[in-house]
Design a protein around this motif. Structure first.
Motif, PDB file in Angstrom:
ATOM      1  N   GLU A 162      11.995  15.477  11.781  1.00  0.00           N
ATOM      2  CA  GLU A 162      12.809  16.100  13.532  1.00  0.00           C
ATOM      3  C   GLU A 162      11.985  17.000  13.549  1.00  0.00           C
ATOM      4  O   GLU A 162      11.744  17.636  14.436  1.00  0.00           O
ATOM      5  N   GLN A 184      13.534   8.276  20.808  1.00  0.00           N
ATOM      6  CA  GLN A 184      14.398   7.508  20.019  1.00  0.00           C
ATOM      7  C   GLN A 184      13.542   6.443  18.900  1.00  0.00           C
ATOM      8  O   GLN A 184      12.285   6.526  19.122  1.00  0.00           O
ATOM      9  N   THR A 190      18.597   0.290  12.418  1.00  0.00           N
ATOM     10  CA  THR A 190      18.749   2.007  12.723  1.00  0.00           C
ATOM     11  C   THR A 190      18.120   2.955  13.400  1.00  0.00           C
ATOM     12  O   THR A 190      17.402   2.201  13.698  1.00  0.00           O
ATOM     13  N   THR A 191      19.028   3.348  14.393  1.00  0.00           N
ATOM     14  CA  THR A 191      18.302   3.970  15.733  1.00  0.00           C
ATOM     15  C   THR A 191      18.558   5.832  14.816  1.00  0.00           C
ATOM     16  O   THR A 191      20.209   6.211  15.196  1.00  0.00           O
ATOM     17  N   GLN A 192      17.198   5.874  14.903  1.00  0.00           N
ATOM     18  CA  GLN A 192      18.238   7.780  15.371  1.00  0.00           C
ATOM     19  C   GLN A 192      17.304   7.937  16.396  1.00  0.00           C
ATOM     20  O   GLN A 192      16.228   7.965  17.226  1.00  0.00           O
ATOM     21  N   CYS A 193      18.309   9.319  16.726  1.00  0.00           N
ATOM     22  CA  CYS A 193      17.959  10.552  17.780  1.00  0.00           C
ATOM     23  C   CYS A 193      17.527  11.645  17.353  1.00  0.00           C
ATOM     24  O   CYS A 193      18.570  12.128  17.115  1.00  0.00           O
ATOM     25  N   SER A 208      21.050  17.875  17.864  1.00  0.00           N
ATOM     26  CA  SER A 208      22.067  16.819  17.322  1.00  0.00           C
ATOM     27  C   SER A 208      23.167  15.963  17.487  1.00  0.00           C
ATOM     28  O   SER A 208      23.819  16.505  18.923  1.00  0.00           O
ATOM     29  N   GLU A 467      25.932   8.293   4.981  1.00  0.00           N
ATOM     30  CA  GLU A 467      25.683   9.944   5.366  1.00  0.00           C
ATOM     31  C   GLU A 467      25.679  10.560   4.226  1.00  0.00           C
ATOM     32  O   GLU A 467      26.484  11.052   3.842  1.00  0.00           O
ATOM     33  N   THR A 473      22.079  11.986   9.615  1.00  0.00           N
ATOM     34  CA  THR A 473      21.581  11.154   9.944  1.00  0.00           C
ATOM     35  C   THR A 473      22.471   9.749   9.508  1.00  0.00           C
ATOM     36  O   THR A 473      22.951  10.039   8.325  1.00  0.00           O
TER      37      THR A 473
END
Length: 686
Positions: A162, A184, A190-193, A208, A467, A473
């Motif tokens: 981040e 993204q 798995t997708t993190q944004c 967030s 989590e 995340t």
């Protein structure tokens, strides 16, 4: 890799010129001036359409461009297309309107000639502009190189993804401006944004999923679904005319546009390695922020960014695997220190063979297994057998006893926590589920798990994701779950102490282990095994077990099951002289449970009747023992007419200290219910 920009123009080489001018006389004068100076003119056009037609036949090096032309389109409209084609241009105009000049400036010409002009004005401006253009190319090359270095430093710096991506975004701001940046990252499903909102000149706010949920009144599930939507296969620019298309194709983008009043976008997707994907979306409140030069810059940066990310991710993967190996090694070292109650599953009884059949049937699947049975029946060994016979046998088996951890620590132990998640969380910690990735996790005494944590375990079973405590995340998991309990879970569900939905999830394939009293034929085998092992450990010779001892072992009810048998045999080996068969170190009827279950069931005097029921677990056995002890003390007190102390008192008959007997009586509630006849000598009860 694409060429960064058009190659520099040589001041001595022929420079092909296109004249775009709607006044014939001026256009003719320009052509004569350029011919005499040695500049070849490839054509003269009086409209945008005609100019494009000429350029389709031959590409000019420079365009001399009037602002107002024939037709609806102006020179400014053509300038935008020239920018797309990376063709430099010089305006020739008498216009002094402020708004027009602002629009002219926005197109970034390499020169501007005011009408009326002299021959010297044309030639001087042309040469200066050519020099500036060539020089600007060199500057852009240096700037892009510096940009690549700055991005490398930002993405390679220590810290979270981040923070690193925010640093990279701040570096890009000077070259590709934005009011909102969304990144993204898709890896292994798995997708993190990561979202960054510009709130000041060099101030950015990290947005967030929780923030977006509150701002847009959208559920987390919807946001996660939006993140997983398809991204374009290549870089795309969305301006005022096409931004509506972007919103239709990208529901997350549409939501962001509405929440932050965004009107244009620039989307840059690229693939890292074999399957990892990144997508960067620059969004602006202005409808005309992004131009072709921004798109070309990102296209030129694509390859170095991909190479850089591959290197960073490779280092991270090595570090992750190294840390995983270190954690597994530490965990296994701790496991080695803890001796199992027995090393093999011993027995030939039909009940045990039926368990073996069930284990064989389910082991090589990923089905969740619930192992049921009293304490000491070998639930952990069955869990190990399930793991060792599965396709996950080369991965780790992680065990956790839900009954031995405080309720406030179980969640952190299972799922891990982020630094600062709670008081005392001084560093990030990986939980048991992440440690067991690819392997098996054994949740022993799962019936002891608090209700609030049961819901989170249910989510792991349903969604295959966890989590960390204090984390934002979701982490995908690939873990086979084996649970065990000595509780009657159906009863726990009925009394509201265990979730019904979790029970049915865990009990997909239940295996019930028989008690030791249900398999008496296995007792000699187990006793022999434990005796030989203890003798080896103590360095003593072993001369077998006498027939009388074996019969006593077989006739005992073993409320503590195999664990109790092991302890009894180990004590017998310790006191054995090494020259004779084993004898028991203590009478089994004087053990913790006072007498065998068969003796309890046949006693005629006892007021505590078992009927035809069999104790289900150790708790039931303890209750029986307490009731039996209570009846025994009452019988002695009746015999002594309630006398506790002194000669002939109950304490003396029971070989106990009076204070000890009084404590036991108080604990069993005897003082409240005792009623005896007055002694014949009328003396007070002591």
């Amino acid at each position: 890799m694409q060429s960064p920009v058009n190659p520099p123009l040589s001041l001595t080489s022929a420079c092909k010129i296109l004249i775009v001018e709607d006044e014939y006389i001026i256009a003719n004068d320009l052509e004569l001036i350029l011919d005499e100076a040695g500049y070849p003119v490839i054509g003269v056009a009086d409209s945008v359409d005609e100019a494009l037609a000429i350029m389709a036949q031959q590409k000019p090096d420079i365009v001399l461009l009037d602002i107002y032309l024939k037709g609806k389109e102006t020179g400014i409209d053509l300038a935008k297309q020239l920018e797309e084609l990376s063709i430099p241009f010089i305006y020739i105009s008498a216009n002094d309107n402020k708004s027009v000049l602002e629009a002219v400036k926005a197109t970034q010409p390499i020169g501007y000639i005011v009408k009326p002009f002299r021959e010297k004005d044309i030639l001087t401006t042309l040469e200066i502009s050519r020099y500036r253009h060539a020089h600007s190319v060199e500057i852009k090359l240096r700037e892009e190189k510096a940009l690549q270095i700055a991005l490398t430093d930002a993405l390679s710096a220590p810290g979270s993804w981040e923070q690193r991506l925010l640093n990279a975004a701040m570096v890009l701001q000077s070259q590709v401006p934005f009011d909102f940046l969304s990144i993204q990252y898709q890896k292994k499903g798995t997708t993190q944004c990561f979202n960054y909102y510009r709130v000041g000149f060099e101030e950015y706010q990290t947005i967030s999923l929780t923030d977006l949920q509150q701002m847009t009144n959208t559920t987390v599930e919807q946001l996660l679904q939006f993140q997983d939507e398809q991204v374009p296969v290549g870089p795309v620019r969305y301006t005022e005319d096409t931004f509506s298309i972007f919103c239709k194709q990208n529901r997350l983008g549409q939501m962001l546009a509405k929440a932050f009043r965004l009107e244009s976008a620039l989307v840059m997707p690229f693939t890292v390695g074999v399957a990892d994907k990144f997508s960067i979306s620059f969004l602006s409140r202005k409808p005309d922020t992004y131009h072709s030069r921004h798109l070309r810059l990102l296209e030129r940066l694509e390859q170095p960014i991909v190479l850089m990310l591959e290197r960073v991710l490779a280092f991270e993967e090595v570090a992750r695997l190294s840390e995983q190996l270190k954690r597994e090694n530490n965990y296994l070292q701790e496991e080695v220190k803890t001796l199992a109650n027995f090393e093999e599953i011993i027995g030939r009884s039909q009940r045990l063979l039926r368990v073996f059949d069930q284990v064989t049937q389910v082991a090589n699947t990923d089905t969740t297994v619930l192992i049921l049975g009293e304490s000491g029946t070998g639930k952990e060994l069955i869990a190990r057998a399930l793991h060792n016979l599965s396709s996950r046998k080369d991965k780790i088996l992680v065990k956790i006893n839900c009954a031995t951890l405080p309720a406030n620590l179980i969640e952190s132990e299972l799922f891990g926590h982020e630094k600062g998640a709670f008081t005392g969380a001084f560093e990030k910690r990986i939980g048991k589920f992440e440690l067991a990735q690819g392997g098996t996790i054994f949740l022993d005494e799962v019936g002891e798990m608090p209700l609030e944590l049961q819901a989170k375990l249910l989510r792991v079973l349903q969604e295959k994701e966890i989590e960390r405590v204090g984390g934002k995340t979701l982490i995908k998991t690939d873990v086979r779950i084996v649970a065990a309990t000595n509780r009657h879970l159906e009863k726990e569900v009925a009394e509201g102490r265990f979730r019904m939905d979790l029970y049915f999830r865990l009990a997909t394939f239940p295996i019930t282990l028989p008690t030791l009293r249900e398999r008496p034929g296995d007792i000699p085998l187990l006793a022999q095994f434990f005796a030989q092992r203890s003798a080896r450990k103590l360095g003593k010779p072993f001369h077998g077990i006498s027939e009388a001892v074996l019969n006593e072992l077989i006739n005992y009810s073993w409320p503590g099951n195999i664990r109790e048998l092991e302890n009894v045999i180990e004590q017998a080996v310790i006191i054995n002289d090494g020259q004779s068969p084993l004898t028991l170190g203590r009478p089994l009827i004087n053990s913790l449970f006072s007498m065998t279950m068969s003796e309890i069931m046949i006693q005629p005097d006892t007021s505590f009747k078992l009927g035809n029921s069999t104790p289900k677990d150790l708790q039931d056995v303890k209750q029986i023992q307490q009731e039996t002890e209570r009846e025994y003390i009452l019988a002695i007190l009746k015999q002594t007419n309630g006398r506790i102390r002194g000669s002939g008192g109950a304490a003396e008959l029971m070989n106990l200290k009076p204070t000890t007997l009084e404590y036991r009586m108080e604990k069993l509630g005897i003082r409240k219910v005792l009623s005896v006849q007055p002694p014949s000598n009328s003396s007070d009860m002591n």
